[in-house]
Motif scaffolding. Structure first.
Motif: not given
Length: 297
Positions: A64-74, A79-80, A130-143
């Motif tokens: 959970p800490l890694a997920r929170r940190f990535l959301e703040s850092m990405r 941008q860099i 890879q096959r990605i569920a359509r509901r996850e496509m945007e999340t995977q692209l953003a990440a």
């Protein structure tokens, strides 16, 4: 956790482990040895006083800490990276790069042979499909876990860019020697025959059935299955008909006793779109690859 005590290169390692979900794949993507990546992860764990990733099977799953940190850092890291990339042209002949694509099975069959032939002069480029569920496509692209996705037209947010790659018309398949395969296929013949419907859903009509319904007619479905290849094998051995996209039908027909016929009505075409996240669209390596996908389409 002061920033001046953290090597910023470790953030790139952290982001890559998160994206690849594997130390081995992360090392390959970073062009480092696996012990070097493990050492970097150990330093990150000491800095944050958290395991950051735990092994579940063959996957490295973020805490959970890694997920929170990535959301703040990405956003800042993106941008860099974008700023740096503007000053570095991409040379596919000399630079290493792994592209991650989201493709469904039928699109793998139609896109990958052409893509790999086109990339043959560039041995340092690797493709991960890879096959990605359509509901996850945007999340995977953003990440950044996906560079591109290819699929039918889908509702997406303003942060996801897309463009039409091609239109694929629907055709009707029957076995060689089928009573209806000699002449033009009339609507009466089409409705008298029994059909295979391919769908990943457990119920509901196919795209062709919507047009038939608009015309006030309905066909008889004998078999509903998940994959076009299996459906083609059934059609080859029975008198069932199959309505499917032409590009994949042409590939299957090369090695099967199957006849391809025009449908008895103007059925809607399938629009195939290319998707990517706008945060990365100025990266030279992705601009170059996007052009390759356009060319093969």
């Amino acid at each position: 956790m002061a920033l001046n005590r953290l090597d910023l290169n470790l953030l790139h390692v952290f982001d890559t482990i998160y994206r690849e979900a594997s130390l081995t794949r992360a090392a390959r993507a970073l062009h480092l040895t696996q012990p070097a990546v493990s050492h970097s992860l150990s330093r990150l764990r000491d800095h944050f006083d958290d395991p950051l990733f735990t092994r579940q099977g063959n996957q490295m799953v973020p805490t959970p800490l890694a997920r929170r940190f990535l959301e703040s850092m990405r956003p800042g890291l993106t941008q860099i990276q974008s700023a740096v990339n503007q000053f570095h042209a991409f040379d596919p002949a000399n630079q290493r790069k792994t592209y991650s694509l989201g493709l469904r099975d039928i699109l793998e069959s139609t896109f990958l042979p052409q893509l790999m032939r086109r990339l043959d002069p560039y041995p340092n480029l690797e493709i991960f499909s890879q096959r990605i569920a359509r509901r996850e496509m945007e999340t995977q692209l953003a990440a950044g876990k996906l560079d591109f996705a290819v699929d039918v037209l889908l509702p997406v947010s303003d942060q996801t860019a897309h463009e039409l790659l091609r239109r694929d018309r629907l055709v009707v398949l029957a076995r060689t020697g089928h009573p209806l395969a000699d002449g033009g296929l009339s609507m009466e013949d089409y409705l008298t025959a029994r059909h295979v419907l391919v769908s990943s859903r457990t119920e509901g009509p196919g795209i062709e059935d919507f047009e038939l319904s608009r015309l006030g007619v309905q066909r008889s479905i004998r078999l509903r299955c998940q994959h076009y290849y299996a459906a083609c094998r059934v059609v080859e051995k029975t008198d069932l008909l199959l309505t499917m996209p032409e590009a994949y039908a042409r590939i299957i027909a090369q090695r099967a006793n199957i006849v391809i016929m025009d449908p008895p009505a103007n059925l809607p075409s399938i629009d195939v779109h290319l998707y990517w996240h706008k945060a990365y669209e100025r990266e030279p390596a992705l601009i170059w690859f996007r052009e390759q996908l356009r060319e093969i389409s």
